[in-house]
Scaffold this motif. Structure first.
Motif, PDB file in Angstrom:
ATOM      1  N   HIS A  17       0.832  -1.200   0.000  1.00  0.00           N
ATOM      2  CA  HIS A  17       0.000   0.000   0.000  1.00  0.00           C
ATOM      3  C   HIS A  17       0.866   1.249   0.000  1.00  0.00           C
ATOM      4  N   GLY A  18       0.405   2.260  -0.732  1.00  0.00           N
ATOM      5  CA  GLY A  18       1.117   3.520  -0.751  1.00  0.00           C
ATOM      6  C   GLY A  18       0.909   4.237  -2.072  1.00  0.00           C
ATOM      7  N   VAL A  19       1.272   5.493  -2.087  1.00  0.00           N
ATOM      8  CA  VAL A  19       1.125   6.328  -3.273  1.00  0.00           C
ATOM      9  C   VAL A  19       2.291   6.122  -4.242  1.00  0.00           C
ATOM     10  N   LEU A  20       3.473   5.876  -3.709  1.00  0.00           N
ATOM     11  CA  LEU A  20       4.670   5.764  -4.537  1.00  0.00           C
ATOM     12  C   LEU A  20       4.783   4.392  -5.196  1.00  0.00           C
ATOM     13  N   ALA A  21       5.300   4.384  -6.417  1.00  0.00           N
ATOM     14  CA  ALA A  21       5.474   3.127  -7.162  1.00  0.00           C
ATOM     15  C   ALA A  21       6.361   2.144  -6.395  1.00  0.00           C
ATOM     16  N   ALA A  22       7.400   2.636  -5.757  1.00  0.00           N
ATOM     17  CA  ALA A  22       8.304   1.752  -5.012  1.00  0.00           C
ATOM     18  C   ALA A  22       7.579   1.044  -3.869  1.00  0.00           C
ATOM     19  N   GLU A  23       6.624   1.724  -3.240  1.00  0.00           N
ATOM     20  CA  GLU A  23       5.861   1.092  -2.164  1.00  0.00           C
ATOM     21  C   GLU A  23       5.022  -0.056  -2.702  1.00  0.00           C
ATOM     22  N   ARG A  24       4.488   0.132  -3.902  1.00  0.00           N
ATOM     23  CA  ARG A  24       3.667  -0.906  -4.536  1.00  0.00           C
ATOM     24  C   ARG A  24       4.529  -2.088  -4.975  1.00  0.00           C
ATOM     25  N   GLU A  25       5.747  -1.796  -5.431  1.00  0.00           N
ATOM     26  CA  GLU A  25       6.624  -2.849  -5.939  1.00  0.00           C
ATOM     27  C   GLU A  25       7.277  -3.639  -4.809  1.00  0.00           C
ATOM     28  N   LEU A  26       7.839  -2.928  -3.850  1.00  0.00           N
ATOM     29  CA  LEU A  26       8.629  -3.573  -2.803  1.00  0.00           C
ATOM     30  C   LEU A  26       7.779  -4.046  -1.626  1.00  0.00           C
ATOM     31  N   GLY A  27       6.719  -3.316  -1.338  1.00  0.00           N
ATOM     32  CA  GLY A  27       5.922  -3.637  -0.162  1.00  0.00           C
ATOM     33  C   GLY A  27       6.642  -3.253   1.115  1.00  0.00           C
ATOM     34  N   GLN A  28       5.930  -3.355   2.223  1.00  0.00           N
ATOM     35  CA  GLN A  28       6.496  -3.045   3.529  1.00  0.00           C
ATOM     36  C   GLN A  28       5.590  -3.615   4.607  1.00  0.00           C
ATOM     37  N   GLU A  29       6.096  -3.627   5.827  1.00  0.00           N
ATOM     38  CA  GLU A  29       5.307  -4.150   6.937  1.00  0.00           C
ATOM     39  C   GLU A  29       4.334  -3.092   7.445  1.00  0.00           C
ATOM     40  N   VAL A  65      -6.584  -8.889   4.236  1.00  0.00           N
ATOM     41  CA  VAL A  65      -6.835  -7.550   3.696  1.00  0.00           C
ATOM     42  C   VAL A  65      -5.517  -6.804   3.506  1.00  0.00           C
ATOM     43  N   VAL A  66      -4.649  -6.839   4.517  1.00  0.00           N
ATOM     44  CA  VAL A  66      -3.365  -6.133   4.412  1.00  0.00           C
ATOM     45  C   VAL A  66      -2.529  -6.711   3.273  1.00  0.00           C
ATOM     46  N   GLU A  67      -2.528  -8.029   3.141  1.00  0.00           N
ATOM     47  CA  GLU A  67      -1.729  -8.681   2.101  1.00  0.00           C
ATOM     48  C   GLU A  67      -2.413  -8.625   0.733  1.00  0.00           C
ATOM     49  N   GLY A  68      -3.655  -8.199   0.691  1.00  0.00           N
ATOM     50  CA  GLY A  68      -4.451  -8.225  -0.529  1.00  0.00           C
ATOM     51  C   GLY A  68      -4.282  -7.014  -1.421  1.00  0.00           C
ATOM     52  N   GLU A  69      -5.361  -6.632  -2.064  1.00  0.00           N
ATOM     53  CA  GLU A  69      -5.353  -5.570  -3.074  1.00  0.00           C
ATOM     54  C   GLU A  69      -4.743  -4.275  -2.538  1.00  0.00           C
ATOM     55  N   PRO A  70      -3.718  -3.759  -3.216  1.00  0.00           N
ATOM     56  CA  PRO A  70      -3.079  -2.521  -2.759  1.00  0.00           C
ATOM     57  C   PRO A  70      -4.004  -1.308  -2.894  1.00  0.00           C
ATOM     58  N   VAL A  71      -3.849  -0.386  -1.966  1.00  0.00           N
ATOM     59  CA  VAL A  71      -4.543   0.900  -2.015  1.00  0.00           C
ATOM     60  C   VAL A  71      -3.508   1.998  -1.845  1.00  0.00           C
TER      61      VAL A  71
END
Length: 121
Positions: A17-29, A65-71
């Motif tokens: 989840h996140g606005v930045l492309a890197a957040e969508r690609e890499l993910g985070q806890e 939900v957290v691991e699911g569809e990104p927002v």
């Protein structure tokens, strides 16, 4: 609103989840805290899990939900998590906090947290 509470705190899951492309690609806890407001007296009187919320099952549903569809926004993620909690028939209201400790902020910080409260309609 009932004054009884069941709290699940510090539930950890990896999401994209996140606005930045890197957040969508890499993910985070992400770390999730939920407090359910409900009447636990019937469950206590009958010592019956069916008359309360199974917090183990709830934890699994929240992680999906957290691991699911990104927002883009953790506000949206918090809303989705609140809806999962309110799907439990006995829950009158819920408070959900979503922590994003690795948020992309170029300054020292401890945590970013969005907290929402929702009631059954």
């Amino acid at each position: 609103m009932s004054t009884d509470r069941i709290a699940l705190k510090g539930l950890r899951a990896r999401g994209r989840h996140g606005v930045l492309a890197a957040e969508r690609e890499l993910g985070q806890e992400f770390v999730v805290d939920v407090t359910l407001f409900l009447d636990t007296a019937p469950a206590a009187a009958g010592d019956d899990l069916a008359l309360t919320v199974d917090y183990g099952e709830l934890a699994q549903a929240l992680v999906k939900v957290v691991e699911g569809e990104p927002v883009a926004l953790i506000e949206t993620l918090a809303q989705r998590l609140a809806e999962v909690c309110l799907d439990r028939e006995l829950v009158e209201s819920v408070e959900v906090s979503v922590h994003k400790p690795a948020a992309p902020i170029p300054l020292p910080f401890g945590d970013v947290v969005v907290t929402i409260q929702r009631r059954r309609r």
